[in-house]
Design a protein around this motif. Structure first.
Motif: not given
Length: 310
Positions: A64-69, A76-79, A271-272
């Protein structure tokens, strides 16, 4: 036309949602994690890192957080990279990858069309055999084999071109040719077969019987009709070039998205991986839409969308 484009745009959004979901699921189904190689870190530090990147939350919450962003165009940030997020990586790498891809596409399409036309006009003669031999080589030898050979001979042995790096037009020649070789072979074979079929049609004989010059028959009647099947494969060619650029950029040390994508796979940078996959998928869907629209420009008889569309 606008209704057709709007419908295709909705299909593109649906396709991107499916691709993003499948990529997210496959990333988390794979064993290990982004910090699995950090063997020297204490468990508490790894737990803190996972909490920082929301990796400690249940998968539905992460999804859900991923789709929202993603809806907010925030990948998102690169790990693994503290200096840049995924949006920054794409902003830095895409111009480089786009230049390389456009050069390779230009070489593949232009050279493929010209070689296919020459082979068809000199059917069963030396130019035809030569072009077909090069096309077979292009299809049989993958780009990651050609690239080191180009580096060895054009860079080291003959010292004609740089073997790696990025910064000038000369740096892009070898990777662009290596990347374009297989698509060029496909385009050549398709254009040759399409031209041979068109040259045997009745309207070509009629045009010749009317006294039109050979050059006018070829340019105005043969090429214009034979080029449609060639345009059809521009979308798949873009796929070949984009997927091939992942390896080519790594071999030639080109700071494009492909290099970051390969590094992210080895580093398990979730994320990448997901950001680049969604970005390239959107790009390919857009290319396919533009190719479909280009049909109507090349041949006005073709209508897309609406009633009676071909």
């Amino acid at each position: 036309m606008l209704r057709y484009i709007g419908k295709r745009f909705l299909y593109m959004l649906l396709s991107l949602w499916v691709i993003a979901t499948l990529t997210f699921v496959m990333m988390h189904l794979a064993p290990g994690g982004p910090f699995a190689s950090e063997k020297k870190l204490p468990p508490q530090i790894i737990a803190n890192l996972e909490a920082h990147y929301n990796l400690d939350k249940p998968l539905p919450v992460q999804y859900a957080l991923y789709m929202k962003n993603l809806i907010m165009f925030d990948l998102g940030p690169s790990i693994k990279s503290e200096a840049r997020d995924v949006n920054g990586i794409l902003a830095d790498g895409f111009p480089v990858s786009a230049q390389l891809g456009l050069e390779a596409m230009a070489v593949a399409v232009l050279a493929g069309l010209i070689m296919g036309i020459i082979a068809s006009l000199r059917h069963n003669r030396l130019p035809d055999y030569t072009v077909m031999f090069l096309a077979v080589v292009g299809l049989a030898v993958p780009s990651f084999v050609l690239a080191p050979l180009f580096q060895k001979y054009f860079g080291l042995e003959w010292e004609l071109l740089p073997i790696a790096g990025w910064g000038s037009f000369e740096d892009s020649i070898l990777p662009a040719i290596a990347l374009a070789f297989t698509p060029l072979a496909l385009m050549t074979r398709l254009m040759r077969s399409s031209m041979l079929e068109v040259l045997g049609q009745d309207y070509i004989r009629t045009a010749r019987a009317k006294g039109l010059s050979p050059s006018r028959v070829i340019t105005r009647h043969a090429i214009r009709n034979a080029i449609l099947p060639a345009i059809t494969i521009v979308g798949p060619l873009a796929v070949d070039i984009i997927t091939g650029s992942f390896v080519i950029e790594k071999i030639f040390s080109i700071p494009g998205i492909g290099k970051y994508f390969v590094d992210s796979i080895f580093n398990r940078d979730y994320s990448v991986i997901m950001g680049v996959t969604v970005f390239y998928s959107a790009l390919l869907l857009l290319v396919n839409l533009l190719v479909d629209i280009a049909y109507t420009w090349v041949d006005p008889r073709i209508k897309i969308g609406g009633r009676g569309a071909n």
